[in-house]
Design an enzyme around this catalytic site. Sequence first.
Site, mmCIF file in Angstrom:
data_model
loop_
_atom_site.group_PDB
_atom_site.id
_atom_site.type_symbol
_atom_site.label_atom_id
_atom_site.label_comp_id
_atom_site.label_asym_id
_atom_site.label_seq_id
_atom_site.Cartn_x
_atom_site.Cartn_y
_atom_site.Cartn_z
ATOM 1 N N LYS A 140 0.831 -1.209 0.000
ATOM 2 C CA LYS A 140 0.000 0.000 0.000
ATOM 3 C C LYS A 140 0.863 1.256 0.000
ATOM 4 O O LYS A 140 0.555 2.236 -0.693
ATOM 5 C CB LYS A 140 -0.940 -0.014 1.205
ATOM 6 C CG LYS A 140 -2.086 -1.013 1.063
ATOM 7 C CD LYS A 140 -2.806 -1.246 2.383
ATOM 8 C CE LYS A 140 -3.849 -2.354 2.240
ATOM 9 N NZ LYS A 140 -4.442 -2.740 3.523
ATOM 10 N N GLN A 184 -5.345 -2.415 9.422
ATOM 11 C CA GLN A 184 -5.022 -3.730 8.895
ATOM 12 C C GLN A 184 -5.496 -4.827 9.847
ATOM 13 O O GLN A 184 -5.175 -4.822 11.032
ATOM 14 C CB GLN A 184 -3.507 -3.846 8.679
ATOM 15 C CG GLN A 184 -3.108 -5.019 7.835
ATOM 16 C CD GLN A 184 -3.627 -4.927 6.416
ATOM 17 O OE1 GLN A 184 -3.547 -3.898 5.765
ATOM 18 N NE2 GLN A 184 -4.184 -6.022 5.922
ATOM 19 N N ASP A 207 -11.799 0.739 3.266
ATOM 20 C CA ASP A 207 -11.880 -0.717 3.208
ATOM 21 C C ASP A 207 -13.313 -1.207 3.035
ATOM 22 O O ASP A 207 -13.544 -2.379 2.731
ATOM 23 C CB ASP A 207 -11.303 -1.332 4.494
ATOM 24 C CG ASP A 207 -9.947 -1.981 4.272
ATOM 25 O OD1 ASP A 207 -9.673 -2.389 3.129
ATOM 26 O OD2 ASP A 207 -9.169 -2.078 5.232
#
Length: 334
Positions: A140, A184, A207
């Site tokens: 990322k 994450q 997300d």
Amino acid sequence: QNVLYAKEATQEGFSPWFLAKHNWNEPVEKIEDMQGRCFMRYHDSGGDIAEFWLEPPEDFYSDWTGRIVFANSENGYVFLGECMPSEIRERIIDGKRISAEIKDELKEEVAQLKEQGITGALAVIQVGNDPASSVYVRNKKRACEYIGIDSLSYELPEETSQDELLALIDKLNKEEHVKGILVQLPLPEGIDEDAVIRAISPKKDVDGFHPENVGALMIGQKGYISCTPAGIIQLLKRSDIDIEGKHCVIVGRSNIVGKPMAILMLRENATVTVTHSKTRDLKEICKEADILIVAIGKERFITSEYVKEGAVVIDVGMHRDEANHLCGDVDFAD
């Protein structure tokens, strides 16, 4: 398997494909032939041995490709492997090409936004050092740098408390320059993932995990879409794979992949079956799939016995095996 040194390769019918431009202890991005034409790419570091899928230039051996392994030796580079017909190679979805294509498109969009004075940052939070998460976070960062947006990385220790994590999210929610927040997963034990997801502003939940965005996805309204399922749709469409009317079997029902994947495939007019740990006759159901999407978190679980001839297989899994090599939920070699 034949063992060929670089100087012997041409005698065996291979072109001189061995121009070393890298240190084997560093990540290998590409290998070029003597004319500087790149046709092999690799995404991960691997010490003394790295593994590639060969993609020869069109004017080389267009009918053949091979699974190859290079290793340092006193005599040169070793070639190990067998060739396979191009009709098999052409069935492999080129994720790296599609990724590069999307990033180039985004790079252009970001440049246009900057001309209008619009900038932003993506904040990525990782708690602990889960190996797969570290790979995702690193990628990322690289993607943000490439397309030209700011990347803010918060790599927190395993012992970080839930209150400390929620305080950081609250701070990022209030920062105008931060347009997206990624936490994450998985999180360490003792931290409530649901509470963390709900703490992220739905407007910054890139997300697509917040209940507001999940609900919007379910009823077809605008909102952020779960990244991995959205990426799979891009893989299929940009590989000219027709989804409409196909039977899609999804192995796994997680909130991150399985469930949103089912909704997105329904949007594309596929007929969808979702399987899970309690599904009976899993192998037989998988063999009915025109498109098989696997996200169960079990190393090399799906073998050729689960796949019918001509099916499209998407492997979402990422693991490190006993030899520290990356592998997926699907046994690719099988």
